[in-house]
Design an enzyme around this catalytic site. Structure first.
Site, PDB file in Angstrom:
ATOM      1  CG  ASP A 230     -13.684   6.257  12.230  1.00 52.43           C
ATOM      2  OD1 ASP A 230     -13.601   5.507  11.241  1.00 52.43           O
ATOM      3  OD2 ASP A 230     -12.840   7.129  12.491  1.00 52.43           O
TER       4      ASP A 230
ATOM      5  CB  VAL B 100      -5.523  -1.838   4.187  1.00 48.83           C
ATOM      6  CG1 VAL B 100      -5.987  -3.292   4.109  1.00 48.83           C
ATOM      7  CG2 VAL B 100      -4.195  -1.747   4.939  1.00 48.83           C
TER       8      VAL B 100
ATOM      9  CD  GLU C  25      -0.821   0.737   3.667  1.00 51.96           C
ATOM     10  OE1 GLU C  25      -1.265   1.872   3.439  1.00 51.96           O
ATOM     11  OE2 GLU C  25      -0.881   0.177   4.770  1.00 51.96           O
TER      12      GLU C  25
ATOM     13  CE  LYS D 198      -6.471   7.161   5.596  1.00 52.49           C
ATOM     14  NZ  LYS D 198      -6.658   7.325   7.040  1.00 52.49           N
TER      15      LYS D 198
ATOM     16  CB  SER E 244     -11.015   1.070   8.795  1.00 57.23           C
ATOM     17  OG  SER E 244     -10.279   1.058   7.592  1.00 57.23           O
ATOM     18  CB  ALA E 245     -13.433   1.373   3.778  1.00 56.02           C
ATOM     19  CG  ASP E 246      -8.206  -0.676   6.009  1.00 55.92           C
ATOM     20  OD1 ASP E 246      -8.401   0.050   5.009  1.00 55.92           O
ATOM     21  OD2 ASP E 246      -7.235  -0.552   6.773  1.00 55.92           O
TER      22      ASP E 246
ATOM     23  CE  LYS F 274      -4.493   1.347  11.415  1.00 55.57           C
ATOM     24  NZ  LYS F 274      -4.887   2.427  10.541  1.00 55.57           N
TER      25      LYS F 274
HETATM   26  N1  PSU Z   1      -0.902   0.849   9.257  1.00 57.13           N
HETATM   27  C1  PSU Z   1       0.246   1.532   9.424  1.00 57.13           C
HETATM   28  N2  PSU Z   1       0.334   2.763   8.916  1.00 57.13           N
HETATM   29  C2  PSU Z   1      -0.681   3.314   8.196  1.00 57.13           C
HETATM   30  C3  PSU Z   1      -1.891   2.590   8.012  1.00 57.13           C
HETATM   31  C4  PSU Z   1      -1.945   1.357   8.562  1.00 57.13           C
HETATM   32  O1  PSU Z   1       1.194   1.021  10.010  1.00 57.13           O
HETATM   33  O2  PSU Z   1      -0.532   4.428   7.715  1.00 57.13           O
HETATM   34  C5  PSU Z   1      -2.981   3.131   7.125  1.00 57.13           C
HETATM   35  C6  PSU Z   1      -3.396   2.017   6.165  1.00 57.13           C
HETATM   36  O3  PSU Z   1      -3.306   2.506   4.860  1.00 57.13           O
HETATM   37  C7  PSU Z   1      -4.817   1.711   6.535  1.00 57.13           C
HETATM   38  C8  PSU Z   1      -5.283   3.060   6.963  1.00 57.13           C
HETATM   39  O4  PSU Z   1      -5.561   1.184   5.476  1.00 57.13           O
HETATM   40  O5  PSU Z   1      -4.192   3.523   7.758  1.00 57.13           O
HETATM   41  C9  PSU Z   1      -6.582   3.001   7.709  1.00 57.13           C
HETATM   42  O6  PSU Z   1      -7.135   4.267   7.753  1.00 57.13           O
HETATM   43  P1  PSU Z   1      -8.627   4.485   8.254  1.00 57.13           P
HETATM   44  O7  PSU Z   1      -8.588   4.069   9.701  1.00 57.13           O
HETATM   45  O8  PSU Z   1      -8.868   5.953   8.057  1.00 57.13           O
HETATM   46  O9  PSU Z   1      -9.501   3.636   7.401  1.00 57.13           O
HETATM   47 MN    MN Z   2     -12.358   6.008   9.476  1.00 57.25          MN
END
Ligand code: PSU
Ligand code: MN
Length: 308
Positions: free
Chosen positions: A135, A103, A22, A83, A137-139, A156
């Site tokens: 909130d 992701v 990614e 992003k 994540s779409a992941d 995370k």
């Molecule tokens: N893990 C890391 N560093 C990052 C991310 C994940 O160690 O920067 C990023 C990834 O790209 C993941 C995103 O998909 O954070 C998730 O963001 P959000 O919670 O806004 O969906």
């Molecule tokens: Mn989010």
């Protein structure tokens, strides 16, 4: 619409296993210049193991599968990067903008490119305070939707761990721990949450083969690979920082897609760089495992039989 680097196009042609990577981690996950150095190091680690890295991003409205050095530099330094989750792709393509893929969108693009293995740091999931913010994540959705082995150091630690595990369960996403019996939590190598265990990449490749080819179950598999013991930071300490940062985020009214980068940066500040070192180490660790899995899957499926 999709452009392959020469290296990746050649890998498809002659049958070298490919690992998707990614780019949000480069543009929003780490500060410059470490982000650029790490992006290059991840790629060379994968090459040294006999696989080919395919870092994914949107550059000038084109989905790039495999990047040139100057494109990595742009992602690492430019302020004009969005992003980009999967939902943002049509906008980025139509307006010819630059996007760093999360992701979610990396999994989506990798599936389009027929890549089966993906290395990242930590996946997104259900955020703490979800009852208020909604909130999630779409992941999670895209891991569910795309047939990739997603190698990560767990979710995370800024997330609500229990709720993320519940959501994975609901989405029916298979998660396997590599040489561990509990979920690794990004900066820390273990937890109290049980995960199915495997000790071998041969077994992982077999799991992939059973899921996608024999049982015909599309969708992602999470391979949770714990951070090395000598690099880890205790969850108790990280958890304390996360609670403090959550207050700051609320005061500064930071929300939405800015939340994750804000936390990552503030944790780096609070740990005086130790978390950045840990983050780099776990990402490299994941890249190595992903390369081994890609090679093993190629053998198992006989998919890339020519070269191996
Ligand atoms: N893990 C890391 N560093 C990052 C991310 C994940 O160690 O920067 C990023 C990834 O790209 C993941 C995103 O998909 O954070 C998730 O963001 P959000 O919670 O806004 O969906
Ligand atoms: Mn989010």
């Amino acid at each position: 619409m999709i452009e392959y680097s020469k290296e990746v196009a050649n890998a498809f042609e002659v049958g070298i296993p490919i690992v998707a990577l990614e780019s949000t981690i480069i543009s929003f996950g780490m500060p410059y210049p470490q982000n650029l150095a790490v992006a290059k190091q991840i790629e060379s680690t994968i090459r040294s193991l006999g696989a080919v890295p395919a870092t994914i991003a949107v550059i000038n409205g084109k989905i790039k599968i495999g990047l040139q050095e100057e494109e990595l530099l742009t992602l690492a330094t430019s302020k004009n990067i969005i992003k980009a989750s999967t939902k943002d792709l049509p906008y980025l393509l139509a307006t010819q903008k630059n996007g760093a893929t999360t992701v979610a969108s990396t999994a989506y693009c990798a599936q389009m490119a027929n890549i089966r293995v993906f290395a990242t740091g930590g996946i997104g999931g259900v955020h703490r305070g979800v009852n208020e913010t909604f909130d999630v994540s779409a992941d999670l959705l895209e891991i569910k939707n795309n047939s990739l082995a997603v190698v990560c150091a767990g979710m995370k630690s800024i997330l609500d761990i229990e709720k993320t595990i519940e959501r994975l369960e609901t989405l029916s996403i298979l998660a396997i721990g590599y040489k561990c019996d509990t979920w690794p939590l990004f900066y820390s190598s273990d937890s109290n949450y049980h995960i199915l265990r495997t000790n071998s990449t041969v077994e992982i490749a077999k799991i992939m083969d059973y899921k996608w080819n024999k049982l015909d179950q599309p969708g992602g598999i999470i391979i949770a690979n714990p951070i090395e013991k000598n690099q880890e930071i205790s969850y108790t300490l990280i958890d304390k920082y996360i609670r403090e940062i959550a207050k700051q985020a609320a005061e500064k009214k930071i929300s939405g897609k800015k939340i994750t980068p804000f936390f990552l940066q503030e944790i780096v500040n609070k740990t005086q760089g130790k978390s950045l070192k840990a983050n780099i180490s776990l990402v490299l660790n994941n890249a190595k495992l992903a390369a081994e899995i890609a090679k093993q899957y190629a053998i198992t499926k006989n998919h890339f039989a020519k070269k191996i």
